[in-house]
Design a protein around this motif. Structure first.
Motif, PDB file in Angstrom:
ATOM      1  N   ASN A   1       0.695  -1.110  -0.058  1.00 29.56           N
ATOM      2  CA  ASN A   1       0.063   0.028   0.169  1.00 29.56           C
ATOM      3  C   ASN A   1       0.703   1.084  -0.136  1.00 29.56           C
ATOM      4  N   ILE A   2       2.247   1.208   0.082  1.00 28.53           N
ATOM      5  CA  ILE A   2       3.011   2.381   0.137  1.00 28.53           C
ATOM      6  C   ILE A   2       3.017   3.034  -1.136  1.00 28.53           C
ATOM      7  N   THR A   3       2.842   4.453  -1.007  1.00 28.01           N
ATOM      8  CA  THR A   3       2.720   5.258  -2.183  1.00 28.01           C
ATOM      9  C   THR A   3       3.786   6.606  -2.236  1.00 28.01           C
ATOM     10  N   THR A   4       4.216   6.605  -0.737  1.00 29.64           N
ATOM     11  CA  THR A   4       5.167   7.580  -0.530  1.00 29.64           C
ATOM     12  C   THR A   4       6.297   7.265   0.364  1.00 29.64           C
ATOM     13  N   ILE A   5       7.658   7.593  -0.295  1.00 27.00           N
ATOM     14  CA  ILE A   5       8.902   7.152   0.548  1.00 27.00           C
ATOM     15  C   ILE A   5       9.579   8.358   0.779  1.00 27.00           C
ATOM     16  N   PHE A   6      10.308   8.415   2.176  1.00 26.15           N
ATOM     17  CA  PHE A   6      11.063   9.404   2.577  1.00 26.15           C
ATOM     18  C   PHE A   6      12.276   8.827   2.962  1.00 26.15           C
ATOM     19  N   PHE A   7      13.466   9.606   2.680  1.00 27.05           N
ATOM     20  CA  PHE A   7      14.591   8.897   2.838  1.00 27.05           C
ATOM     21  C   PHE A   7      15.528  10.020   3.931  1.00 27.05           C
ATOM     22  N   ASP A   8      16.378   9.445   4.707  1.00 18.36           N
ATOM     23  CA  ASP A   8      17.418  10.424   5.344  1.00 18.36           C
ATOM     24  C   ASP A   8      18.262  10.674   4.272  1.00 18.36           C
ATOM     25  N   ILE A   9      19.366  11.753   4.616  1.00 20.37           N
ATOM     26  CA  ILE A   9      20.411  11.928   3.661  1.00 20.37           C
ATOM     27  C   ILE A   9      21.509  11.375   4.290  1.00 20.37           C
ATOM     28  N   ASP A  10      22.098  11.841   5.320  1.00 15.73           N
ATOM     29  CA  ASP A  10      23.582  11.398   5.746  1.00 15.73           C
ATOM     30  C   ASP A  10      23.511  10.107   6.562  1.00 15.73           C
ATOM     31  N   GLY A  11      24.252   9.204   5.824  1.00 14.67           N
ATOM     32  CA  GLY A  11      24.325   7.941   6.197  1.00 14.67           C
ATOM     33  C   GLY A  11      23.464   6.819   5.778  1.00 14.67           C
ATOM     34  N   THR A  12      22.406   7.512   4.934  1.00 16.30           N
ATOM     35  CA  THR A  12      21.557   6.539   4.266  1.00 16.30           C
ATOM     36  C   THR A  12      21.668   6.756   2.822  1.00 16.30           C
ATOM     37  N   LEU A  13      21.802   8.110   2.275  1.00 16.14           N
ATOM     38  CA  LEU A  13      21.888   8.148   0.859  1.00 16.14           C
ATOM     39  C   LEU A  13      23.532   8.508   0.398  1.00 16.14           C
ATOM     40  N   VAL A  14      23.833   9.351   1.386  1.00 18.31           N
ATOM     41  CA  VAL A  14      25.581   9.800   1.038  1.00 18.31           C
ATOM     42  C   VAL A  14      26.435   9.172   2.348  1.00 18.31           C
ATOM     43  N   ASP A  15      27.621   9.052   1.950  1.00 21.75           N
ATOM     44  CA  ASP A  15      28.620   8.450   2.708  1.00 21.75           C
ATOM     45  C   ASP A  15      29.210   9.543   3.622  1.00 21.75           C
ATOM     46  N   HIS A  16      28.669  10.247   4.627  1.00 21.10           N
ATOM     47  CA  HIS A  16      28.801  11.168   5.070  1.00 21.10           C
ATOM     48  C   HIS A  16      30.187  11.036   5.932  1.00 21.10           C
ATOM     49  N   LYS A  17      30.114  10.034   7.039  1.00 16.77           N
ATOM     50  CA  LYS A  17      31.490   9.619   7.649  1.00 16.77           C
ATOM     51  C   LYS A  17      32.731   9.661   6.899  1.00 16.77           C
ATOM     52  N   GLY A  18      32.501   8.845   5.435  1.00 15.95           N
ATOM     53  CA  GLY A  18      33.672   8.768   4.811  1.00 15.95           C
ATOM     54  C   GLY A  18      34.180  10.003   4.330  1.00 15.95           C
ATOM     55  N   ALA A  19      33.181  10.781   3.909  1.00 13.66           N
ATOM     56  CA  ALA A  19      33.777  12.210   3.341  1.00 13.66           C
ATOM     57  C   ALA A  19      34.333  12.925   4.524  1.00 13.66           C
ATOM     58  N   GLN A  20      33.770  12.990   5.647  1.00 17.42           N
ATOM     59  CA  GLN A  20      34.174  13.850   6.728  1.00 17.42           C
ATOM     60  C   GLN A  20      35.451  13.211   7.370  1.00 17.42           C
ATOM     61  N   LYS A  21      35.771  11.847   7.127  1.00 11.37           N
ATOM     62  CA  LYS A  21      36.962  11.496   7.709  1.00 11.37           C
ATOM     63  C   LYS A  21      38.046  11.785   6.669  1.00 11.37           C
ATOM     64  N   LYS A  22      38.059  11.996   5.533  1.00  9.14           N
ATOM     65  CA  LYS A  22      38.997  12.201   4.452  1.00  9.14           C
ATOM     66  C   LYS A  22      39.266  13.896   4.766  1.00  9.14           C
ATOM     67  N   ALA A  23      38.051  14.566   4.945  1.00  4.63           N
ATOM     68  CA  ALA A  23      38.511  16.041   4.910  1.00  4.63           C
ATOM     69  C   ALA A  23      39.192  16.369   6.305  1.00  4.63           C
ATOM     70  N   VAL A  24      38.820  15.865   7.425  1.00  5.56           N
ATOM     71  CA  VAL A  24      39.114  15.787   8.775  1.00  5.56           C
ATOM     72  C   VAL A  24      41.099  15.537   8.627  1.00  5.56           C
ATOM     73  N   GLU A  25      41.383  14.386   7.977  1.00  4.50           N
ATOM     74  CA  GLU A  25      42.713  13.874   7.803  1.00  4.50           C
ATOM     75  C   GLU A  25      43.316  14.967   7.397  1.00  4.50           C
ATOM     76  N   ARG A  26      43.128  15.645   6.058  1.00  3.63           N
ATOM     77  CA  ARG A  26      43.680  16.742   5.421  1.00  3.63           C
ATOM     78  C   ARG A  26      43.952  17.856   6.519  1.00  3.63           C
ATOM     79  N   ILE A  27      43.000  18.288   7.272  1.00 12.47           N
ATOM     80  CA  ILE A  27      43.300  19.278   7.996  1.00 12.47           C
ATOM     81  C   ILE A  27      44.435  18.928   9.139  1.00 12.47           C
ATOM     82  N   ARG A  28      44.233  17.662   9.464  1.00 15.35           N
ATOM     83  CA  ARG A  28      45.192  17.258  10.456  1.00 15.35           C
ATOM     84  C   ARG A  28      46.538  17.330  10.003  1.00 15.35           C
TER      85      ARG A  28
END
Length: 230
Positions: free
Chosen positions: A3-30
């Motif tokens: 019966n589902i007609t409408t589907i909602f999604f989270d973004i970070d951690g669901t659609l996009v790899d937020h943690k992976g991008a964060q880790k690489k960016a933080v490492e460059r700052i370090r």
């Protein structure tokens, strides 16, 4: 879920790899500013101050840019360096540039959303964060045009943030859909699954790392598994 007609999604951690991008960016700052600090320690410190300042932004006590600047200033202070607001903003811009450069969707996200779109499901978003930044992420991974624009619900624009059930109620009202016809996919039990469940939506936990089998919720390990449901 017939019966589902409408589907909602989270973004970070669901659609996009937020943690992976964060880790690489933080490492460059370090590497640039704190090469004497271990990668593990610096990342833990960065996340520690995200977890301190981000809720203040979500609660409206800091604006989006100030929580970023305050995070940098706190990290520099902890590691024995002083930094002014202007230079803190410079660090923030360096981080954001690298974060956005490294941001990718999880495997099969685009093809699966295209599949759902062709099957005439109404597709939407419920996400915390800065409206323009979250929209930019959706455009980067090329899913923005598959979404029903009024169903892109971002906390900054709405005034409520997950896990406040009001942001889900708002999404339900805007969609004009019966709750038994709405599904929600997210990676966080407290922010995503529990509040959506309170409204009697169908819920699905994204468990890419296969670490949440102990939780009593339906889960999928790959985004492409959604095709087996609908």
């Amino acid at each position: 879920m017939k019966n589902i007609t409408t589907i909602f999604f989270d973004i970070d951690g669901t659609l996009v790899d937020h943690k992976g991008a964060q880790k690489k960016a933080v490492e460059r700052i370090r590497k640039k500013y704190f090469s004497h600090i271990s990668s593990e320690q610096f990342l833990k410190t960065w996340i520690k101050f995200i977890n301190f300042f981000w809720p203040l932004y979500i609660k409206g006590k800091l604006n989006f840019n100030d929580q970023r600047v305050n995070r940098v200033k706190a990290i520099w202070k902890l590691f024995g360096k002083s930094i002014n607001k202007k230079d803190s903003k410079k660090i923030v811009n360096e981080y954001v540039f690298d974060y956005e450069l490294n941001l990718t969707s999880f495997p099969h996200v685009l093809s699966t959303l295209q599949y759902l779109y062709k099957k005439k499901y109404r597709l939407g978003i419920i996400s915390n964060g800065n409206n323009s930044q979250q929209i930019k992420k959706l455009k980067k991974i090329k899913v923005y045009d598959l979404l029903e624009k009024k169903l892109i619900i971002i906390s900054e624009k709405i005034g409520y943030a997950k896990p406040d059930v009001r942001i889900f109620s708002h999404a339900q009202k805007i969609s004009g859909t019966n709750p038994t016809q709405i599904a929600f996919f997210g990676d966080d039990i407290n922010n995503d699954i529990l509040p959506a469940k309170k409204l009697h939506w169908e819920v699905m936990l994204m468990d890419y790392a296969n670490e949440l089998s102990h939780l009593n919720f339906p889960r999928i390990l790959s985004f492409k598994d959604i095709k087996n449901i609908y």
